[in-house]
Scaffold this motif. Structure first.
Motif, PDB file in Angstrom:
ATOM      1  N   PRO A 170       0.734  -1.225   0.178  1.00 33.09           N
ATOM      2  CA  PRO A 170      -0.238   0.057  -0.078  1.00 33.09           C
ATOM      3  C   PRO A 170       0.930   1.308   0.097  1.00 33.09           C
ATOM      4  O   PRO A 170       2.109   1.314   0.461  1.00 33.09           O
ATOM      5  N   ASP A 226      -2.407   7.906   1.555  1.00 31.34           N
ATOM      6  CA  ASP A 226      -3.680   7.201   1.063  1.00 31.34           C
ATOM      7  C   ASP A 226      -4.691   7.701   1.781  1.00 31.34           C
ATOM      8  O   ASP A 226      -4.906   7.722   3.119  1.00 31.34           O
ATOM      9  N   ILE A 253      -3.786  -0.276   3.867  1.00 31.04           N
ATOM     10  CA  ILE A 253      -4.192  -1.388   3.784  1.00 31.04           C
ATOM     11  C   ILE A 253      -3.534  -2.289   4.694  1.00 31.04           C
ATOM     12  O   ILE A 253      -2.265  -2.739   4.639  1.00 31.04           O
ATOM     13  N   ASP A 274      -3.548   2.040  -4.334  1.00 28.57           N
ATOM     14  CA  ASP A 274      -4.278   2.610  -3.074  1.00 28.57           C
ATOM     15  C   ASP A 274      -5.484   1.848  -2.795  1.00 28.57           C
ATOM     16  O   ASP A 274      -5.759   0.718  -3.481  1.00 28.57           O
ATOM     17  N   PHE A 275      -6.173   2.375  -1.865  1.00 28.18           N
ATOM     18  CA  PHE A 275      -7.374   1.495  -1.356  1.00 28.18           C
ATOM     19  C   PHE A 275      -8.409   1.385  -2.367  1.00 28.18           C
ATOM     20  O   PHE A 275      -8.985   0.290  -2.585  1.00 28.18           O
ATOM     21  N   SER A 318      -6.317  -7.164   0.475  1.00 31.50           N
ATOM     22  CA  SER A 318      -5.113  -7.713   0.112  1.00 31.50           C
ATOM     23  C   SER A 318      -5.069  -8.616  -1.150  1.00 31.50           C
ATOM     24  O   SER A 318      -4.262  -8.562  -2.097  1.00 31.50           O
TER      25      SER A 318
END
Length: 340
Positions: free
Chosen positions: A194, A207, A212, A236-237, A258
């Motif tokens: 992340p 982020d 994450i 990114d998320f 993930s």
């Protein structure tokens, strides 16, 4: 086969073919393998004894894995939990016999991790007979993945193989690939990170949604062996969420954040290297991500329209998705610091 304990059944992953060149290594809860092997080895060595308390911090799946391993082998368990550990997980931990304390809520991963480590040290000072499992630093946590690697090698003999997975503590990707390369040095390893993680140099990127948990870090992890990785992806998320939703929509696989990030990265890698089989590590199921990820499926992006920025140094990376060849390089000295 009749298993002697539920942990022995839960640890075994399934191999699920997604496409001709993409296979998912799907775990119910990946770190059960790691925790079982670690606790068993520590007992065999005499490092810990039955009935002793084992302590560690966790953002979720390792806490569950350690509680199962302690239940399996007759040791006690104390977890210093991240703010990301939800009520469902906490209830399971407590019923399994673990004692759980959760750090104060924080949106900052660095503050969360440092608070947890500080609390572990305080507890060890109060209880010197407790054993700190140190999942991020003790390479005993890599042992459990050797058995998984042997299964992978047997399932795909003679195939050019690339393993794609979240870096996290380094134990799963490192343990798998180290074992696989003992017989086939050509096995490639693609690590997923992340933005905001110090492990491969993205700590200056924030982020705005959330980092994450579980695949990145704000502190140095000794179990991450940088020289094992061929390529890195930072997502990114929103991109990770889109990968998770796409995996469920396209392949009916309900998996965690993930895994979604790994799926997106592996899909790109498969386009670039169609001659190789890409194995995506699916660390856990999607249950603890229902509210944050799957309930927001209408916001997911179309994976077919996404591609990463290709960069040559960490300084060039850009959000929301970057990839860079790592070429099995060592960890730069400027990224090292004393183990937490």
């Amino acid at each position: 086969m009749i298993h002697p304990h539920i942990a022995d059944a839960l640890k075994v992953p399934d191999l699920v073919r997604l496409t001709d060149d993409l296979v998912l290594l799907r775990f119910e809860s990946m770190k059960v393998y790691s925790a079982l092997a670690a606790v068993r080895r520590l007992l065999e060595r005499g490092t810990v004894r039955p009935g002793q308390t084992l302590i560690d911090s966790s953002s979720g799946i390792y806490a569950y894995a350690l509680a199962l391993a302690c239940h399996r082998y007759g040791t006690r368990c104390h977890i210093v939990a991240s703010t990301t550990v939800d009520a469902t997980t906490r209830a399971q931990l407590e019923i399994l016999g673990a004692t759980v304390e959760q750090v104060a809520p924080s949106r900052d991963l660095e503050l969360d991790q440092k608070r947890r480590v500080r609390r572990v040290r305080e507890l060890l000072a109060e209880h010197p007979d407790w054993h700190w499992m140190r999942q991020y630093h003790d390479d005993v946590h890599c042992l459990g993945y050797h058995e998984v690697a042997d299964r992978i090698a047997a399932a795909f003999p003679g195939r050019a193989l690339t393993v794609v997975g979240g870096v996290g503590s380094g134990a799963s990707t490192g343990g798998l690939v180290d074992r696989l390369r003992a017989s086939d040095p050509s096995v490639r390893l693609v690590g997923v990170q992340p933005f905001g993680s110090i492990t491969f140099g993205s700590q200056d990127h924030h982020d705005p949604e959330a980092i994450i948990a579980g695949i990145g870090s704000s502190i140095v992890f000794d179990n991450v062996r940088h020289h094992l990785y061929d390529t890195l992806h930072w997502l990114d998320f929103t991109h990770a969420m889109s990968g998770s939703v796409a995996l469920l929509r396209e392949h009916a696989v309900f998996a965690g954040l993930s895994t979604g990030a790994g799926y997106l990265a592996a899909t790109h890698e498969a386009r670039c290297h169609p001659d190789r089989l890409h194995l995506v590590i699916g660390a856990d199921t999607g249950h603890r991500y229902v509210d944050r990820v799957f309930a927001r499926h209408a916001q997911a992006l179309d994976p077919a329209a996404l591609k990463p920025a290709e960069v040559t140094t960490p300084e060039e990376m850009t959000m929301p998705w970057s990839t860079m060849p790592w070429r099995r390089a060592a960890c730069p000295p400027r990224w090292k610091e004393p183990a937490a």
